[in-house]
Design a protein around this motif. Structure first.
Motif, short mmCIF file in Angstrom:
data_model
loop_
_atom_site.label_atom_id
_atom_site.label_comp_id
_atom_site.label_asym_id
_atom_site.label_seq_id
_atom_site.Cartn_x
_atom_site.Cartn_y
_atom_site.Cartn_z
N CYS A 50 79.68 97.09 107.19
CA CYS A 50 80.27 97.75 108.35
C CYS A 50 80.23 96.82 109.55
O CYS A 50 81.23 96.67 110.27
N LEU A 51 79.09 96.18 109.77
CA LEU A 51 78.97 95.23 110.88
C LEU A 51 79.92 94.05 110.70
O LEU A 51 80.57 93.61 111.65
N MET A 52 80.02 93.55 109.48
CA MET A 52 80.91 92.43 109.24
C MET A 52 82.37 92.81 109.49
O MET A 52 83.16 92.00 109.98
N ALA A 53 82.74 94.05 109.18
CA ALA A 53 84.11 94.51 109.45
C ALA A 53 84.37 94.55 110.95
O ALA A 53 85.48 94.23 111.41
N ILE A 54 83.37 94.95 111.73
CA ILE A 54 83.50 94.99 113.19
C ILE A 54 83.73 93.58 113.73
O ILE A 54 84.63 93.35 114.56
N LEU A 55 82.95 92.63 113.26
CA LEU A 55 83.07 91.24 113.73
C LEU A 55 84.37 90.60 113.25
O LEU A 55 85.00 89.83 113.98
N GLU A 56 84.78 90.93 112.04
CA GLU A 56 86.02 90.38 111.51
C GLU A 56 87.22 90.90 112.29
O GLU A 56 88.17 90.17 112.58
N ASP A 57 87.17 92.16 112.67
CA ASP A 57 88.24 92.76 113.46
C ASP A 57 88.37 92.04 114.80
O ASP A 57 89.48 91.74 115.26
N GLU A 94 85.03 92.03 126.23
CA GLU A 94 85.74 93.32 126.20
C GLU A 94 85.14 94.27 125.17
O GLU A 94 85.00 95.48 125.42
N LEU A 95 84.82 93.74 124.01
CA LEU A 95 84.29 94.56 122.91
C LEU A 95 82.77 94.65 122.93
O LEU A 95 82.17 95.25 122.03
N ASN A 96 82.15 94.02 123.94
CA ASN A 96 80.69 94.06 124.11
C ASN A 96 79.96 93.62 122.84
O ASN A 96 79.03 94.28 122.37
N LEU A 97 80.38 92.47 122.32
CA LEU A 97 79.84 92.00 121.05
C LEU A 97 78.63 91.09 121.18
O LEU A 97 77.95 90.82 120.18
N LEU A 98 78.35 90.59 122.37
CA LEU A 98 77.25 89.64 122.51
C LEU A 98 75.90 90.21 122.04
O LEU A 98 75.14 89.51 121.38
N PRO A 99 75.58 91.48 122.37
CA PRO A 99 74.30 92.03 121.85
C PRO A 99 74.25 92.06 120.33
O PRO A 99 73.17 91.87 119.74
N ILE A 100 75.40 92.27 119.70
CA ILE A 100 75.44 92.30 118.23
C ILE A 100 75.23 90.91 117.66
O ILE A 100 74.47 90.71 116.70
N TYR A 101 75.90 89.91 118.25
CA TYR A 101 75.71 88.54 117.78
C TYR A 101 74.25 88.11 117.94
O TYR A 101 73.70 87.42 117.08
N GLU A 102 73.65 88.49 119.05
CA GLU A 102 72.24 88.13 119.28
C GLU A 102 71.34 88.79 118.23
O GLU A 102 70.39 88.17 117.74
N ALA A 103 71.64 90.06 117.92
CA ALA A 103 70.83 90.77 116.92
C ALA A 103 70.92 90.07 115.56
O ALA A 103 69.92 89.93 114.85
N VAL A 104 72.12 89.61 115.20
CA VAL A 104 72.30 88.90 113.93
C VAL A 104 71.57 87.57 113.95
O VAL A 104 70.89 87.18 112.99
N PHE A 105 71.68 86.87 115.09
CA PHE A 105 71.06 85.55 115.23
C PHE A 105 69.55 85.62 115.04
O PHE A 105 68.95 84.75 114.40
N TYR A 106 68.93 86.66 115.59
CA TYR A 106 67.47 86.77 115.52
C TYR A 106 66.99 87.56 114.30
O TYR A 106 65.79 87.76 114.13
N SER A 107 67.92 88.01 113.48
CA SER A 107 67.51 88.77 112.29
C SER A 107 67.13 87.82 111.16
O SER A 107 67.42 86.63 111.20
N ASN A 108 66.49 88.37 110.15
CA ASN A 108 66.14 87.59 108.97
C ASN A 108 67.08 87.88 107.81
O ASN A 108 66.80 87.52 106.66
N ASP A 109 68.20 88.55 108.12
CA ASP A 109 69.15 88.94 107.09
C ASP A 109 70.04 87.75 106.74
O ASP A 109 70.90 87.35 107.53
N GLU A 110 69.84 87.19 105.57
CA GLU A 110 70.56 85.97 105.18
C GLU A 110 72.06 86.23 105.03
O GLU A 110 72.89 85.37 105.35
N GLU A 111 72.41 87.42 104.53
CA GLU A 111 73.83 87.74 104.34
C GLU A 111 74.58 87.72 105.67
O GLU A 111 75.65 87.11 105.79
N LEU A 112 74.01 88.37 106.68
CA LEU A 112 74.66 88.43 107.99
C LEU A 112 74.67 87.06 108.67
O LEU A 112 75.67 86.67 109.29
N ARG A 113 73.57 86.34 108.55
CA ARG A 113 73.50 85.02 109.18
C ARG A 113 74.54 84.07 108.57
O ARG A 113 75.19 83.30 109.27
#
Length: 292
Positions: A50-57, A94-113
């Protein structure tokens, strides 16, 4: 993308920003969007998807806007390149995506990274290709080095600005400042004939223009079935389908009609479907231009 899927994505994005991605569960999304678990999993196999679909959009939106800026203009113009860089920043804001990118950057989720890493590499490849447009073919061996250095400068200058002052950053001034530094860097690299990063890192699009044309036609035909005969978008759809069937589609017309199609569809119930088709159309046009 249908309206319900779009609603789920908007709901999920809101929760990811408010609660944080890690703290948001699929159940939270179900309750806020007022949908069943089956509906969610009909669209996404996981919260990650779901998150990847948001970023891809958002990425597709940036690509379309960037490509529209080139219609009828000189691709060698550095001011257009600056506008295109700014587009990505504007869409993220506009889409307020910076907090989401930061969350992915600091996560340990290899798929999202890995997913975000792929987009970052594609961004560098896009800019490397545009540097060749601006500085000429002699810049090709140095384009990827300069692409990495440019985005590195922009990122670090933004971070320092944010840490050092509460004054709002002038993004246009930042980008223009950085591109002026690129003049000196590119000139020196071409003179010294020095290269650090391998040329083969800039991979071409792995799809033929005929395959891409087929994908666009499928999207347009599906969209046409949803439209009323008297809708303006119906005219644009018919024109693009007819032009794509020609032995040598007229690129200038595809560009002009594609941009008008998007403008006419903005705010309508089909704007997302139009964007999906136009995202493919711009890729198709670029392949034709590159091969001609």
């Amino acid at each position: 993308m249908n309206d319900r899927k779009r609603k789920v994505m908007l709901t999920a994005k809101k929760l990811f920003i408010e609660k944080g991605f890690a703290s948001t569960s699929v159940q939270d999304i179900l309750e806020d969007a007022k949908i069943s678990k089956g509906t969610f999993y009909n669209y996404f196999t996981s919260k990650n998807e779901c998150l990847m679909a948001i970023l891809e959009d958002a990425n597709n939106e940036s690509i379309i806007r960037r490509r529209e800026l080139l219609v009828g203009r000189d691709k060698r113009d550095k001011d257009i390149l600056a506008e295109q860089i700014i587009v990505r920043m504007q869409v993220n804001r506009e889409l307020n995506l910076l907090p989401i990118y930061e969350a992915v950057f600091y996560s340990n989720d290899e798929e999202l990274r890995n997913f975000v890493k792929t987009y970052h590499i594609n961004e560098l490849k896009w800019f490397a290709a545009r540097l060749i447009d601006v500085y000429g073919e002699e810049a090709e061996p140095h384009s990827f080095d300069c692409s990495v250095m440019t985005f590195g400068m922009i990122q670090q200058l933004r971070h320092f600005w944010t840490a050092g002052t509460s004054k709002e950053l002038d993004i246009e001034k930042l980008v223009q400042f950085t591109l002026r530094r690129m003049d000196a860097l590119m000139a020196d690299l071409m003179e010294q004939k020095e290269v650090l990063l391998e040329k083969q890192m800039i991979a071409p699009l792995g799809i033929s223009h005929e395959e891409l044309k087929g994908k666009i036609q499928v999207e347009l035909i599906a969209l046409k079935k949803k439209l009323e005969p008297d809708e303006n978008s119906h005219v644009y759809t018919d024109f693009l389908l007819t032009e794509l069937q020609a032995e040598n589609p007229r690129v200038a017309l595809l560009e002009a009609v594609g941009r008008s199609f998007r403008e006419a569809s903005n705010g309508t119930r089909f704007s997302d479907r139009v964007n999906e088709a136009l995202y493919l159309l711009w890729k198709y046009v670029d392949i034709i231009k590159t091969s001609s």
